[in-house]
Enzyme design. Structure first.
Site, PDB file in Angstrom:
ATOM      1  N   GLU A 145      -2.594  -1.936  -0.390  1.00  0.00           N
ATOM      2  CA  GLU A 145      -3.631  -1.051  -0.920  1.00  0.00           C
ATOM      3  C   GLU A 145      -5.052  -1.559  -0.686  1.00  0.00           C
ATOM      4  O   GLU A 145      -5.776  -1.861  -1.648  1.00  0.00           O
ATOM      5  CB  GLU A 145      -3.401  -0.814  -2.418  1.00  0.00           C
ATOM      6  CG  GLU A 145      -2.046  -0.220  -2.735  1.00  0.00           C
ATOM      7  CD  GLU A 145      -1.931   0.239  -4.203  1.00  0.00           C
ATOM      8  OE1 GLU A 145      -2.803  -0.102  -5.007  1.00  0.00           O
ATOM      9  OE2 GLU A 145      -0.969   0.960  -4.518  1.00  0.00           O
ATOM     10  N   GLU A 173       5.901   1.971  -2.995  1.00  0.00           N
ATOM     11  CA  GLU A 173       5.788   1.979  -4.459  1.00  0.00           C
ATOM     12  C   GLU A 173       5.783   3.410  -4.960  1.00  0.00           C
ATOM     13  O   GLU A 173       5.064   4.262  -4.422  1.00  0.00           O
ATOM     14  CB  GLU A 173       4.483   1.342  -4.970  1.00  0.00           C
ATOM     15  CG  GLU A 173       4.400  -0.144  -4.833  1.00  0.00           C
ATOM     16  CD  GLU A 173       3.076  -0.705  -5.357  1.00  0.00           C
ATOM     17  OE1 GLU A 173       2.444  -0.087  -6.249  1.00  0.00           O
ATOM     18  OE2 GLU A 173       2.679  -1.762  -4.850  1.00  0.00           O
TER      19      GLU A 173
HETATM   20  C1  PNW Z   1      -0.640  -0.278  -7.557  1.00  0.00           C
HETATM   21  N1  PNW Z   1      -5.420   3.689  -9.328  1.00  0.00           N
HETATM   22  O1  PNW Z   1      -1.917  -0.331  -8.083  1.00  0.00           O
HETATM   23  C2  PNW Z   1      -0.340  -1.715  -7.210  1.00  0.00           C
HETATM   24  O2  PNW Z   1       0.058  -1.913  -5.883  1.00  0.00           O
HETATM   25  C3  PNW Z   1       0.592  -2.380  -8.174  1.00  0.00           C
HETATM   26  O3  PNW Z   1       0.389  -3.766  -8.132  1.00  0.00           O
HETATM   27  C4  PNW Z   1       0.411  -1.786  -9.543  1.00  0.00           C
HETATM   28  O4  PNW Z   1       1.095  -2.496 -10.545  1.00  0.00           O
HETATM   29  C5  PNW Z   1       0.869  -0.339  -9.474  1.00  0.00           C
HETATM   30  O5  PNW Z   1       0.182   0.364  -8.462  1.00  0.00           O
HETATM   31  C6  PNW Z   1       0.736   0.430 -10.771  1.00  0.00           C
HETATM   32  O6  PNW Z   1      -0.610   0.548 -11.134  1.00  0.00           O
HETATM   33  C7  PNW Z   1      -2.707   0.731  -8.379  1.00  0.00           C
HETATM   34  O7  PNW Z   1      -6.231   3.488 -10.246  1.00  0.00           O
HETATM   35  C8  PNW Z   1      -3.726   0.492  -9.291  1.00  0.00           C
HETATM   36  O8  PNW Z   1      -5.401   4.763  -8.698  1.00  0.00           O
HETATM   37  C9  PNW Z   1      -4.614   1.462  -9.601  1.00  0.00           C
HETATM   38  C10 PNW Z   1      -4.504   2.704  -8.992  1.00  0.00           C
HETATM   39  C11 PNW Z   1      -3.489   2.961  -8.072  1.00  0.00           C
HETATM   40  C12 PNW Z   1      -2.598   1.960  -7.775  1.00  0.00           C
END
Ligand code: PNW
Length: 440
Positions: A161, A346
Site C-alpha cells: 500500500e 487483503e
Molecule cells: C491496511 N484507509 O491498511 C493494511 O495493509 C493493514 O496493515 C491493516 O491492518 C488493514 O488494512 C486494516 O486497516 C489500511 O484508511 C489502513 O483507507 C487504512 C486504510 C486502508 C487500509
C-alpha cells in the site's frame, strides 16, 4: 466455479504481530517512534509486545496449518535484518528463514512483503521517503533478502500500500512518520515507487523462480450527488486513490488530470528513466480492498466525503460494499491492457468480537467474507484473472492508529494471556476449500 488452483490464504504484517521490538539487535522503526508519541495511537497502544509472534512463531505456524489455509502472507521487518550501516543482522534473518522453512514443511505457500510500513528510524532521520536515497537503501535491503531467502518464497511483494505510506505517512499524518504536506506525500509516493522498481530488479536477479509483484490498496468512490461536478468528484477520488499508483506501474506515467486538477504546486520529483524502472513488468498485482467512499464536489474543484446514512458498517466505520470490489476489478481489466494476474492480498473486517464460553461467533464477518468472495467470483466471470484471496487477518493485532481496539482476526487474541481462540469465521476457510475442491 473457482479454478482449482485459486489460492486461499491469511495475512499479517511484522509490526502488527511480532512484538520484541528491541531484541536481537532490531533497530527502532518509525512506528516505534510514532506509537510512543502521545496522541498518535488510540489508548497509547504500541507494537512493543503485540501478539508476541516473535517468540510464539512455532505455535502460530501450527495454528495457521490447523486452519487449513494454503498460503500465508507475512512481512519482513527491515529494522530486524539490517544494521544502520546496511550490514546483515544474522539473528534477524534467521528468524524469517526458520519461519519460512516451517511453513514450507507444512505445505503452506509463502507470500512475503518487504515493506509493510516499518521504515528504520535512522532512514527517516535522513529524510525517509522524502529523500530519493531511501529508494536505493530499499533496493539494497531487497537484494540482501532475496539472496538470503531465495527458494523459500513463492510470492515476493516489494511494498504494501504505497498510497497509505505516502498519504497517511506524509500527507494526512495519521500514520508514521506523521507528517502533513501534500508536496511531501508526492515525494514519498515517487520514491516508494522508484524503490519498488529498483527492488524488483534485485528480486529478479536473485530469486528467478519466485513470482514478483506489489500490493496496493484500492478505493471505490461513488457519488449520491446528481450534478456533473459530483460525478467528476467521484472520478477524481478514484484517480487520486487508484490511478496515482496504477498508471505509473502499468502505463509508465502519472495521470495528467492529477497534475491539472489536484496537485498544482505538488508534482512528483521524476528524473529521466524513473518511470521506465517503475513500469517494469509484474508477475502479479496484489490488491487490498476494504470499503466504498461516497463523495461530492467541494468548492475548489476537488471532492469531499459525505458518509451515506443507513448502510452497514464495520467496527472501523467502513461501509460494507462488496460490489465495489467487483466494479474496481472489472474497471481495471478494462483500463489496463497489460493488467497482471491479480491476488486479493487483503480483505476483511473489524468486529467487536468477544470470547463467550470459549467461542467467538462472528457472524457479521462470515457474511462479509462470503459476500466479497462472491464479488471476486463475479469479476472472474466477467473475465478478470484473479488467482487468490487472503483474509486480513490471521489474528487480531495492532491496528495502527487504532491500536488493539479494532479486531480483524479470524483468530481472537487475548492480549493479557496471549491465548489464541479460533473464531467461527475460520471455519469459512474449510468450507471454501471443500467447495472449491468439490466434495467426493
Ligand atoms: C491496511 N484507509 O491498511 C493494511 O495493509 C493493514 O496493515 C491493516 O491492518 C488493514 O488494512 C486494516 O486497516 C489500511 O484508511 C489502513 O483507507 C487504512 C486504510 C486502508 C487500509
Amino acid at each position: 466455479m473457482w479454478r482449482k488452483d485459486f489460492l486461499l490464504g491469511v495475512a499479517t504484517a511484522a509490526y502488527q504481530i511480532e512484538g520484541a521490538v528491541d531484541e536481537d539487535g532490531r533497530l527502532p522503526s518509525i512506528w516505534d517512534t510514532f506509537s510512543a508519541t502521545p496522541g498518535k495511537v488510540l489508548h497509547g497502544d504500541t507494537g512493543a509486545v503485540a501478539c508476541d509472534h516473535y517468540h510464539r512463531w512455532r505455535d502460530d505456524v501450527e495454528l495457521i496449518a490447523s486452519l487449513g489455509v494454503e498460503a500465508y502472507r507475512l512481512s519482513i521487518a527491515w529494522p530486524r535484518v539490517m544494521d544502520a550501516a546496511g550490514r546483515p543482522n544474522e539473528t534477524g534473518i534467521a528468524f524469517y528463514r526458520n519461519l519460512l522453512q516451517a511453513l514450507r514443511e507444512k505445505g503452506i505457500q509463502t507470500s512475503v512483503t518487504l515493506y509493510h510500513w516499518d521504515l528504520p528510524q535512522h532512514l527517516e532521520d535522513a529524510g525517509g521517503w522524502r529523500n530519493r536515497d531511501t529508494a536505493y537503501r530499499f533496493a539494497e535491503y531487497a537484494d540482501l533478502m532475496s539472496r538470503e531467502l531465495a527458494g523459500l518464497v513463492d510470492f515476493w511483494s516489494t511494498l504494501n500500500e504505497p498510497w497509505c505510506s505516502a498519504m497517511h505517512g506524509y500527507g494526512t499524518g495519521h500514520h508514521a512518520p506523521g507528517r502533513t504536506s501534500v508536496v511531501e506525500a508526492n515525494q514519498a509516493m515517487h520514491h516508494l515507487l522508484l524503490g519498488h522498481g529498483l527492488a524488483l530488479q534485485a528480486l529478479r536477479r536473485n530469486d528467478p523462480a519466485s513470482q514478483k509483484g506489489i500490493v496496493i490498496n484500492v478505493g471505490r468512490g461513488t457519488t449520491d450527488g446528481d450534478t456533473a461536478a459530483d460525478r467528476r468528484a467521484a472520478e477524481l477520488f478514484e484517480m487520486q486513490h487508484n490511478d496515482w499508483v496504477l498508471d505509473p506501474l502499468l502505463k509508465c506515467r502519472y495521470p495528467a488530470a492529477l497534475y491539472e486538477e489536484l496537485w498544482q504546486d505538488a508534482a512528483p520529483p521524476v528524473h529521466d528513466g524513473d518511470l521506465a524502472l517503475i513500469a517494469a513488468p509484474l508477475d502479479f498485482l496484489g490488491i487490498n480492498y476494504y470499503f466504498r467512499t461516497n463523495v461530492r464536489a467541494d468548492d475548489n474543484g476537488g471532492y469531499v466525503e459525505v458518509p451515506l446514512e443507513g448502510v452497514e458498517r464495520t467496527q472501523m466505520g467502513w461501509e460494507v460494499h462488496p460490489d465495489g470490489l467487483r466494479d474496481l476489478l472489472v474497471g481495471f481489466h478494462g483500463r489496463y491492457a497489460n493488467l497482471p494476474p491479480i491476488y486479493i492480498t487483503e480483505n476483511g473486517m473489524a468486529c467487536d468480537d468477544e470470547v463467550v464460553d470459549g467461542q467467538v461467533v462472528d457472524g457479521q464477518r462470515i457474511a462479509f467474507l462470503n459476500r466479497h468472495l462472491a464479488a471476486v467470483d463475479q469479476a472472474v466471470k466477467a473475465g478478470v484473472d484473479v488467482r487468490g484471496y487472503f483474509i486480513w487477518s490471521l489474528m487480531d493485532n495492532f491496528e495502527w492508529a487504532f491500536g488493539y481496539e479494532r479486531r480483524f482476526g479470524i483468530v481472537h487474541v487475548d492480549y493479557a494471556t496471549q491465548r489464541r481462540t479460533v473464531k467461527r469465521s475460520a471455519q469459512l476457510v474449510r468450507d471454501f476449500l471443500a467447495q472449491r475442491r468439490g466434495r467426493p
